[in-house]
Design a protein around this motif. Structure first.
Motif, PDB file in Angstrom:
ATOM      1  N   ALA A 125       0.830  -1.209   0.000  1.00 51.09           N
ATOM      2  CA  ALA A 125       0.000   0.000   0.000  1.00 51.09           C
ATOM      3  C   ALA A 125       0.865   1.260   0.000  1.00 51.09           C
ATOM      4  N   ILE A 126       1.954   1.240   0.766  1.00 53.65           N
ATOM      5  CA  ILE A 126       2.865   2.393   0.826  1.00 53.65           C
ATOM      6  C   ILE A 126       3.563   2.579  -0.521  1.00 53.65           C
ATOM      7  N   ASN A 127       4.086   1.506  -1.080  1.00 50.00           N
ATOM      8  CA  ASN A 127       4.776   1.599  -2.373  1.00 50.00           C
ATOM      9  C   ASN A 127       3.841   2.076  -3.481  1.00 50.00           C
ATOM     10  N   SER A 128       2.614   1.545  -3.477  1.00 55.97           N
ATOM     11  CA  SER A 128       1.648   1.925  -4.510  1.00 55.97           C
ATOM     12  C   SER A 128       1.257   3.392  -4.401  1.00 55.97           C
ATOM     13  N   TYR A 129       1.210   3.894  -3.185  1.00 55.57           N
ATOM     14  CA  TYR A 129       0.848   5.297  -2.972  1.00 55.57           C
ATOM     15  C   TYR A 129       1.843   6.212  -3.682  1.00 55.57           C
ATOM     16  N   PHE A 130       3.113   5.857  -3.624  1.00 59.46           N
ATOM     17  CA  PHE A 130       4.130   6.669  -4.291  1.00 59.46           C
ATOM     18  C   PHE A 130       4.206   6.373  -5.791  1.00 59.46           C
ATOM     19  N   SER A 131       4.163   5.089  -6.146  1.00 59.68           N
ATOM     20  CA  SER A 131       4.337   4.724  -7.550  1.00 59.68           C
ATOM     21  C   SER A 131       3.211   5.243  -8.425  1.00 59.68           C
ATOM     22  N   ALA A 132       2.024   5.448  -7.857  1.00 63.52           N
ATOM     23  CA  ALA A 132       0.908   6.003  -8.622  1.00 63.52           C
ATOM     24  C   ALA A 132       1.234   7.391  -9.163  1.00 63.52           C
ATOM     25  N   LYS A 133       2.159   8.084  -8.519  1.00 62.06           N
ATOM     26  CA  LYS A 133       2.593   9.413  -8.967  1.00 62.06           C
ATOM     27  C   LYS A 133       3.991   9.358  -9.586  1.00 62.06           C
ATOM     28  N   GLY A 134       4.434   8.153  -9.892  1.00 60.92           N
ATOM     29  CA  GLY A 134       5.725   8.008 -10.532  1.00 60.92           C
ATOM     30  C   GLY A 134       6.907   8.272  -9.624  1.00 60.92           C
ATOM     31  N   ILE A 135       6.715   8.063  -8.317  1.00 60.41           N
ATOM     32  CA  ILE A 135       7.767   8.346  -7.335  1.00 60.41           C
ATOM     33  C   ILE A 135       8.267   7.046  -6.721  1.00 60.41           C
ATOM     34  N   VAL A 136       9.568   6.930  -6.605  1.00 61.17           N
ATOM     35  CA  VAL A 136      10.166   5.806  -5.899  1.00 61.17           C
ATOM     36  C   VAL A 136      10.504   6.279  -4.489  1.00 61.17           C
ATOM     37  N   PRO A 137       9.844   5.734  -3.446  1.00 63.31           N
ATOM     38  CA  PRO A 137      10.102   6.222  -2.083  1.00 63.31           C
ATOM     39  C   PRO A 137      11.523   5.929  -1.640  1.00 63.31           C
ATOM     40  N   ASN A 138      12.105   6.869  -0.914  1.00 63.27           N
ATOM     41  CA  ASN A 138      13.465   6.718  -0.403  1.00 63.27           C
ATOM     42  C   ASN A 138      13.398   6.054   0.977  1.00 63.27           C
ATOM     43  N   VAL A 139      13.315   4.717   0.982  1.00 63.29           N
ATOM     44  CA  VAL A 139      13.190   3.974   2.234  1.00 63.29           C
ATOM     45  C   VAL A 139      14.583   3.769   2.825  1.00 63.29           C
ATOM     46  N   VAL A 140      14.795   4.313   4.018  1.00 60.42           N
ATOM     47  CA  VAL A 140      16.128   4.253   4.637  1.00 60.42           C
ATOM     48  C   VAL A 140      16.232   3.205   5.742  1.00 60.42           C
ATOM     49  N   PHE A 141      15.101   2.908   6.403  1.00 54.46           N
ATOM     50  CA  PHE A 141      15.095   1.885   7.458  1.00 54.46           C
ATOM     51  C   PHE A 141      13.846   1.035   7.304  1.00 54.46           C
ATOM     52  N   GLU A 142      13.965  -0.263   7.646  1.00 55.24           N
ATOM     53  CA  GLU A 142      12.838  -1.189   7.514  1.00 55.24           C
ATOM     54  C   GLU A 142      12.672  -2.036   8.775  1.00 55.24           C
ATOM     55  N   PRO A 143      12.250  -1.432   9.882  1.00 58.15           N
ATOM     56  CA  PRO A 143      12.018  -2.227  11.101  1.00 58.15           C
ATOM     57  C   PRO A 143      10.784  -3.113  10.932  1.00 58.15           C
ATOM     58  N   ARG A 144      10.779  -4.223  11.617  1.00 54.28           N
ATOM     59  CA  ARG A 144       9.643  -5.146  11.544  1.00 54.28           C
ATOM     60  C   ARG A 144       8.426  -4.609  12.284  1.00 54.28           C
ATOM     61  N   LEU A 145       8.638  -3.893  13.390  1.00 57.00           N
ATOM     62  CA  LEU A 145       7.530  -3.517  14.268  1.00 57.00           C
ATOM     63  C   LEU A 145       7.192  -2.039  14.136  1.00 57.00           C
ATOM     64  N   GLN A 146       5.886  -1.760  14.163  1.00 57.65           N
ATOM     65  CA  GLN A 146       5.422  -0.384  14.010  1.00 57.65           C
ATOM     66  C   GLN A 146       5.896   0.521  15.151  1.00 57.65           C
ATOM     67  N   HIS A 147       5.969  -0.015  16.347  1.00 56.35           N
ATOM     68  CA  HIS A 147       6.421   0.811  17.476  1.00 56.35           C
ATOM     69  C   HIS A 147       7.881   1.226  17.310  1.00 56.35           C
ATOM     70  N   THR A 148       8.689   0.379  16.692  1.00 58.80           N
ATOM     71  CA  THR A 148      10.074   0.756  16.408  1.00 58.80           C
ATOM     72  C   THR A 148      10.116   1.864  15.363  1.00 58.80           C
ATOM     73  N   ILE A 149       9.264   1.762  14.365  1.00 65.98           N
ATOM     74  CA  ILE A 149       9.174   2.816  13.354  1.00 65.98           C
ATOM     75  C   ILE A 149       8.865   4.158  14.001  1.00 65.98           C
ATOM     76  N   ILE A 150       7.910   4.168  14.922  1.00 66.21           N
ATOM     77  CA  ILE A 150       7.530   5.415  15.601  1.00 66.21           C
ATOM     78  C   ILE A 150       8.715   5.987  16.369  1.00 66.21           C
ATOM     79  N   GLN A 151       9.460   5.130  17.033  1.00 69.94           N
ATOM     80  CA  GLN A 151      10.612   5.606  17.805  1.00 69.94           C
ATOM     81  C   GLN A 151      11.694   6.194  16.902  1.00 69.94           C
ATOM     82  N   LEU A 152      11.909   5.618  15.741  1.00 68.59           N
ATOM     83  CA  LEU A 152      12.905   6.140  14.811  1.00 68.59           C
ATOM     84  C   LEU A 152      12.468   7.496  14.244  1.00 68.59           C
TER      85      LEU A 152
END
Length: 297
Positions: A205-232
């Motif tokens: 869903a995240i990738n499609s949101y960007f690709s629909a506008k021809g944008i490749v998201p600059n993903v720098v970190f890929e934590p497994r857990l949402q709470h870790t994402i929030i902390q970062l």
């Protein structure tokens, strides 16, 4: 010796009268008397003192009566319990759920099921969506709340709600306070997102949101857990698109914003179509009741 022998013994132990005890067991007195004599021979002890007028328990008989009461009560409980388990009224149900669902539908589902089936032990297991899929297939979960992911012929599913994604960022971020934020405004942003292997539907869903506008998201970190994402994100290491149920109470240093045409994800209750656990059917029925009561569907 079996439970019928115990019932025969208990009939005489409680009445201390051969005629009334035989009647209780729907027997004539001579066969009943022979059964008592046979029980004493099998045990090798004298259970009753009797003469032409009276019947009394021996000390061994009194002790045996106490033990028989315990054994027969346990046997009756076992017979009752096996019927309850077979009907789904008792037993155990192993329930998995995505961590963020604990902020939305899971508490209500657990509450309603616990009220409907108080004798079924719910074993709660927080997992990632991929782990949930594997455990449902492997039979280590009976039911689960996860993201809907299209055609799943091996599962029965109930749509509980739909979750929009929101953007979270530090409160001092230049985009904080914007009415709506679209993909173009995030072109240069560092994105923190869950990996495909952990939550395929969410990452898609995240990738499609960007690709629909021809944008490749600059993903720098890929934590497994949402709470870790929030902390970062709180450390200023990037921004993130997360389910809206996680956006309440982010903390003073963080804020969430509305996305333009935000992606939506189905949150479903699912279980194997062929389940050996009779407790699952009521769980799914309660899921359907939540579905019908939901205003978001």
């Amino acid at each position: 010796m079996d439970t019928r022998h115990m019932h025969i013994f208990m009939a005489l132990a409680e009445t201390l009268h051969f005629g009334r005890a035989a009647e209780r067991m729907s027997m004539s007195q001579p066969p009943f008397s022979r059964q008592i004599a046979m029980i004493e021979r099998m045990l090798g002890v004298k259970l009753f003192e009797r003469n032409s007028r009276n019947v009394a328990l021996t000390p061994a008989g009194e002790h045996f009566m106490k033990d028989c009461r315990t054994v027969l009560a346990q046997f009756e409980d076992a017979c009752r319990d096996v019927r309850l388990v077979a009907s789904g009224m008792k037993g155990e149900l192993r329930f998995g759920f995505m961590m963020h669902a604990a902020h939305s539908v899971v508490p209500q589902l657990v509450q309603l099921y616990s009220e409907a089936r108080p004798d079924v032990r719910l074993v709660l297991d927080e997992r990632t969506p991929t782990e949930i899929d594997e455990m449902l297939v492997g039979g280590t979960l009976d039911a689960a709340v996860t993201f809907g992911c299209g055609y799943t012929p091996h599962l029965q599913t109930v749509l509980l709600t739909r979750e929009r994604l929101r953007i979270i960022m530090r409160a001092d971020h230049p985009l904080a306070g914007a009415a709506q934020i679209g993909p173009a405004a995030l072109r240069a942003e560092k994105i923190i997102a869950t990996p495909v292997a952990t939550a395929p539907a969410l990452r898609s869903a995240i990738n499609s949101y960007f690709s629909a506008k021809g944008i490749v998201p600059n993903v720098v970190f890929e934590p497994r857990l949402q709470h870790t994402i929030i902390q970062l994100v709180a450390k200023g290491l990037g921004i993130a698109l997360i389910p809206e149920s996680l956006c309440a109470g982010l903390g003073a240093g963080l804020t969430s914003g509305t996305l333009t045409d935000p992606p939506q994800l189905d949150v479903v209750l699912c279980a194997p179509i062929v389940s050996k656990n009779p407790a699952v059917s009521t769980f799914m029925q309660i899921g359907k009741a939540i579905q019908h009561a939901s205003k978001s569907i």
